[in-house]
Design an enzyme around this catalytic site. Sequence first.
Site, PDB file in Angstrom:
ATOM      1  N   GLY A 137       2.870   4.983  -4.035  1.00  0.00           N
ATOM      2  CA  GLY A 137       4.044   4.382  -3.415  1.00  0.00           C
ATOM      3  C   GLY A 137       4.273   2.962  -3.883  1.00  0.00           C
ATOM      4  N   ARG A 165       8.670   9.505   0.863  1.00  0.00           N
ATOM      5  CA  ARG A 165       8.701   8.090   1.242  1.00  0.00           C
ATOM      6  C   ARG A 165      10.134   7.554   1.201  1.00  0.00           C
ATOM      7  NH1 ARG A 165       3.293   6.357  -0.123  1.00  0.00           N
ATOM      8  NH2 ARG A 165       3.739   4.317   0.805  1.00  0.00           N
ATOM      9  N   ASP A 203      -2.852  -2.031   6.249  1.00  0.00           N
ATOM     10  CA  ASP A 203      -3.802  -1.138   5.590  1.00  0.00           C
ATOM     11  C   ASP A 203      -5.160  -1.102   6.299  1.00  0.00           C
ATOM     12  OD1 ASP A 203      -2.004  -0.284   3.716  1.00  0.00           O
ATOM     13  OD2 ASP A 203      -2.720  -1.570   2.105  1.00  0.00           O
TER      14      ASP A 203
END
Length: 438
Positions: A93, A121, A324
Amino acid sequence: MILKVKNVSNIGGIVKAPPSKSYSHRAIILASLANGTSKLYNLLFSGDTQASIDVCKALGAKITKHDDYLEVVGTSAKLHNSKTHAIDLANSGTTLRLMTSVASLSDNDVILTGDESLQSRPMGLLMDALIPLGITTKSLNNNDKAPILIKPGYVGGDTNILGSISSQFISSIIISAPLSDKGVTLFVLPEFKSKPYVDMTIDIMKKFGVNILKGYYLKHESCNKEFKSCRIDEFVIKKQDYMACDYIVEGDYSSASYLLACVAIGGGNAKILNLFKSSKQGDKLILDILEKMGVEINRYDDYVEISSDSNLKAVDVDLSNAPDLLVTVAVLAAMANGTSNITGVKHTRVKETDRIDTTCRELEKLGCKLVEYEGGMSITGGVNSGVVDSHGDHRLAMAFSLIGLKNEIEIKNGEVFDVSFPNFIDTMAKIGFNLELI
């Protein structure tokens, strides 16, 4: 394949953190756009970064892997797509988002695509923000997702974009802007999430000779129900050239979070090398989180020491600038005493998976008590043994393996760690956490 714990020996030792994936992507792309030849040292070679190498080669950069560095002969921003078909970015991505703007610098059409996950996405926000800059893009499936056709032409000018969805959209415009005809002024509308990733982008751009003017102002209107005034961030990027350089990639706090969490959960002492105190990575927040959970952390210029008795306390944490870390922190919370609250992560619903949903569903399989919210979750410590699924998400596979320090666990589709941390099993073994794929 199934990822499971083979055995656990004394947790601890000295280990080097893997190179930063975020910096590696950016170094490859900037070196490919630069005038001259760059040498990139300590680069992460993974499935994701290979996608960036592949697309940059397709657009004209000459890239050669040597024993201890990657040599990149830049294109001087004169891009030409050598592929007659769509360029496959696999599951990356980051590559898709950063290169959608950059691809418009090619003198011919470019189509970017990827695997099923990548084609899910959303890209519409970035595509819309590129229109005022003279860039024409088209979703070939008419759903604002890949495959995306990018036409040549980048005039520049003024544009704006919401900062609450993906910092990579902002980095994409900023990286490509110096090479537009007129330069770009970019306004980031509230709320600006994951801002440290944009700071990283600006940091590495300076190393390649490009400078950006940053500022902000307050808009005194009813921007939403919660604020009387809203901050608008402004980036002014004048027309400039990237210049080749030799660049050393620093260690990755995202990947190091699994090493640090392993010591925190299992108990022991370790020194993690190649983690810089001055790093602009938002995921450096993991050190503060672990301290709040009762872990001893000592920071040095280029390494971190950690000591834990494995008795972790619950924590309340806002991960809006470090999304993350979500799965790692969720697993830490599941192994801690008390109830932890994780907030600020609504934007993780459009990662490789809907990470809030997949993390909660897999923890529930292990008997974990939790409450899911639109932008986060509350987790009460306590899990059982069991079998979970990574859903093809590398961060779920790696984080959930840590439960194996105290409970038997198997992770289906566990091999996906290769996306960001190809040496995950070997590196974890260096601190006594032995995994295997079967």
